[in-house]
Design an enzyme around this catalytic site. Structure first.
Site, PDB file in Angstrom:
ATOM      1  N   SER A 136      -9.655  19.238 -25.171  1.00  0.00           N
ATOM      2  CA  SER A 136      -8.831  18.381 -26.033  1.00  0.00           C
ATOM      3  C   SER A 136      -7.383  18.591 -25.627  1.00  0.00           C
ATOM      4  CB  SER A 136      -8.980  18.725 -27.524  1.00  0.00           C
ATOM      5  OG  SER A 136      -7.961  18.090 -28.292  1.00  0.00           O
ATOM      6  N   TYR A 149      -7.239  24.045 -35.397  1.00  0.00           N
ATOM      7  CA  TYR A 149      -7.963  23.297 -34.365  1.00  0.00           C
ATOM      8  C   TYR A 149      -7.312  23.542 -33.006  1.00  0.00           C
ATOM      9  CZ  TYR A 149     -10.093  19.310 -31.922  1.00  0.00           C
ATOM     10  OH  TYR A 149     -10.787  18.522 -31.037  1.00  0.00           O
TER      11      TYR A 149
END
Length: 225
Positions: A136, A149
């Site tokens: 990501s 995250y």
């Protein structure tokens, strides 16, 4: 036929990568928690002439991973793994619950490490293979309302870059994929993204990954081209 394992293969990017790898004549082993979703992807691959099987697997549990990979290795030649399974909880850091923190760290970080730890010795024995970690862009830069995250993704980035150095002189290819948000159900029930339709589709992201698969690091921003 060579087997490649894809975690979180029941939907989204995992599903699309499974379809593309099957078209390159890999036998694809789909793993995830939802049997119904995995069965649907298996049938879709077989309908297009590919070969696939599925295993219900919890990447947070080393005993489950080791047992099932050992079973698979008895009948298939495992040549790679795509660590795609991941979860995200978003919002102001002080509002993120302990349960959400643990789920992100255990799935995103521990799951990736444990799957890799189990599969890498098999690739070493063969002298070649593919390890692809879907990370990501949150592993490249911090983002508002994504503190934990991003922390989990920075951890996977460090893990992947370290393995790239460790295996630099081997025929085991280790890939880091950094993609932005995609237009998937991942955002359902979250106010973090108001309109995910402006993002690339998982199919588009998967196609870009396969086009750039020779690169050690693949960066795909979220905005549509």
């Amino acid at each position: 036929m060579k087997t490649i394992i894809i975690t979180g293969a029941g939907s989204g990017l995992g599903k699309e990568l499974a379809l593309l790898f099957s078209q390159q004549r890999y036998h694809v082993l789909l793993t995830g928690r939802s049997i119904d979703k995995l069965l649907t992807v298996k049938r879709e691959i077989e309908d297009t002439g590919g070969m696939a099987d599925f295993v219900q697997l919890d990447v947070q549990k080393e005993s489950d991973i080791v047992k099932k990979i050992e079973e698979i290795n008895k009948t298939h030649t495992i040549v790679g793994v795509v660590n795609n399974a991941g979860v995200g909880h978003f919002g102001p850091f002080v509002h993120i619950t302990e349960k959400e923190i643990i789920e992100m760290l255990h799935t995103n970080v521990l799951g990736t490490i444990l799957m890799t730890k189990t599969v890498l010795p098999l690739l070493e024995k063969q002298g070649e293979g593919l390890l692809m970690n879907i990370i990501s862009t949150a592993g490249l830069r911090g983002k508002v309302n994504e503190a934990v995250y991003a922390a989990s993704k920075f951890a996977v980035r460090g893990f992947t870059e370290s393995l790239q150095k460790e295996y630099a002189n081997s025929s085991i290819k280790i890939k880091a994929v950094y993609m932005g948000g995609m237009d998937t159900p991942f955002w359902e029930g979250s106010s973090h993204v108001a309109d995910s339709s402006r993002f690339r589709s998982p199919k588009e992201v998967a196609e870009i990954i396969m086009e750039q698969i020779e690169h050690d690091s693949i960066i795909i921003e979220s905005k549509k081209s």
